[in-house]
Design a protein around this motif. Structure first.
Motif, PDB file in Angstrom:
ATOM      1  N   ARG A 189       0.848  -1.195   0.000  1.00 28.35           N
ATOM      2  CA  ARG A 189       0.000   0.000   0.000  1.00 28.35           C
ATOM      3  C   ARG A 189       0.884   1.247   0.000  1.00 28.35           C
ATOM      4  N   THR A 190       0.309   2.368  -0.409  1.00 23.98           N
ATOM      5  CA  THR A 190       1.062   3.620  -0.361  1.00 23.98           C
ATOM      6  C   THR A 190       1.270   4.068   1.075  1.00 23.98           C
ATOM      7  N   GLN A 191       0.325   3.759   1.959  1.00 25.34           N
ATOM      8  CA  GLN A 191       0.453   4.069   3.385  1.00 25.34           C
ATOM      9  C   GLN A 191       0.053   2.839   4.176  1.00 25.34           C
ATOM     10  N   GLY A 192       0.832   2.532   5.190  1.00 24.54           N
ATOM     11  CA  GLY A 192       0.486   1.404   6.050  1.00 24.54           C
ATOM     12  C   GLY A 192       1.168   0.111   5.641  1.00 24.54           C
ATOM     13  N   GLU A 193       0.758  -0.938   6.295  1.00 32.93           N
ATOM     14  CA  GLU A 193       1.322  -2.276   6.070  1.00 32.93           C
ATOM     15  C   GLU A 193       0.851  -2.854   4.733  1.00 32.93           C
ATOM     16  N   PRO A 194       1.646  -3.767   4.147  1.00 33.74           N
ATOM     17  CA  PRO A 194       1.159  -4.464   2.946  1.00 33.74           C
ATOM     18  C   PRO A 194      -0.062  -5.318   3.283  1.00 33.74           C
ATOM     19  N   LEU A 195      -0.856  -5.613   2.260  1.00 38.72           N
ATOM     20  CA  LEU A 195      -1.996  -6.494   2.458  1.00 38.72           C
ATOM     21  C   LEU A 195      -1.514  -7.885   2.852  1.00 38.72           C
ATOM     22  N   ARG A 196      -2.346  -8.596   3.593  1.00 39.88           N
ATOM     23  CA  ARG A 196      -2.019  -9.964   3.988  1.00 39.88           C
ATOM     24  C   ARG A 196      -1.821 -10.814   2.735  1.00 39.88           C
ATOM     25  N   THR A 197      -0.764 -11.619   2.722  1.00 40.38           N
ATOM     26  CA  THR A 197      -0.459 -12.448   1.561  1.00 40.38           C
ATOM     27  C   THR A 197      -1.551 -13.492   1.387  1.00 40.38           C
ATOM     28  N   LEU A 198      -2.200 -13.463   0.240  1.00 43.39           N
ATOM     29  CA  LEU A 198      -3.299 -14.376  -0.023  1.00 43.39           C
ATOM     30  C   LEU A 198      -2.970 -15.332  -1.163  1.00 43.39           C
ATOM     31  N   ILE A 199      -2.152 -14.894  -2.093  1.00 43.64           N
ATOM     32  CA  ILE A 199      -1.820 -15.729  -3.243  1.00 43.64           C
ATOM     33  C   ILE A 199      -0.358 -16.149  -3.145  1.00 43.64           C
ATOM     34  N   THR A 200      -0.149 -17.450  -3.047  1.00 42.39           N
ATOM     35  CA  THR A 200       1.190 -18.030  -3.062  1.00 42.39           C
ATOM     36  C   THR A 200       1.190 -19.205  -4.027  1.00 42.39           C
ATOM     37  N   ASP A 201       2.386 -19.682  -4.353  1.00 41.19           N
ATOM     38  CA  ASP A 201       2.448 -20.834  -5.247  1.00 41.19           C
ATOM     39  C   ASP A 201       2.187 -22.150  -4.517  1.00 41.19           C
ATOM     40  N   HIS A 202       1.910 -22.094  -3.207  1.00 38.56           N
ATOM     41  CA  HIS A 202       1.595 -23.295  -2.433  1.00 38.56           C
ATOM     42  C   HIS A 202       0.217 -23.213  -1.768  1.00 38.56           C
TER      43      HIS A 202
END
Length: 183
Positions: A143-156
């Protein structure tokens, strides 16, 4: 019955989407640019199978004369159906308005102006959403401000386990969609 989540992946396979990030004419509709994976669909199918048994038992209990027990079983069956349908909706959805992250219990929507970068990164990731972690790739949305979004897409995760080419294709489409609408 048209299945829009199959259209995006099929068009990417044939190369028809080289001019646009997502191959459809309605960018204002929320779309998931990848198919739900076999693990996610299998888990939802098992939940629906269990729900059918619970609803059948609710019918048997109702015929036996215990209406409160039948109502409780029917409520559990309906909850299992709702959970299975929600499990199929989990993922990242995009439109011209922004990026929508659908989790099992909540949904977060970010406008494209609030997203700084979308990229893949090598890091420890959860295997099928379980506590066990393995080394893999994750799609990071900063994000431009704040924490990144929770990781939802992974290769596993449930959508891309044992389908690395599908993960790469989905990550490329999401990065292109972000680059097109962020600017």
């Amino acid at each position: 019955m048209p299945l829009p989540f199959l259209t995006a992946d099929r068009d990417l396979d044939t190369g028809a989407a080289e001019t646009a990030a997502l191959p459809h004419d309605e960018p204002d509709h929320w779309r998931r640019p990848y198919r739900p994976g076999p693990w996610r669909v299998g888990a939802a199918a098992v939940l629906l199978l269990l729900a059918s048994f619970v609803l059948l038992s609710a019918m048997i209990i109702a015929m036996a004369g215990s209406l409160p027990g039948a109502a409780a079983c029917a409520a559990v069956g309906a909850l299992m159906i709702a959970l299975a349908l929600r499990l199929l909706r989990v993922g990242l959805w995009v439109s011209a308005q922004g990026l929508r992250q659908v989790n099992l219990l909540r949904t977060a929507t970010e406008p494209w102006s609030a997203i700084a970068a979308v990229r893949t990164r090598q890091q420890p990731v959860r295997w099928l959403g379980l506590p066990r972690t393995v080394q893999g790739q994750a799609l990071i949305i900063e994000r431009t401000q704040g924490e990144p979004l929770r990781t939802l897409i992974t290769d596993h995760n449930g959508d891309f386990l044992s389908r690395p080419e599908a993960f790469e294709r989905a990550a490329d489409v999401l990065e292109a969609w972000a680059a097109e609408h962020r600017g």
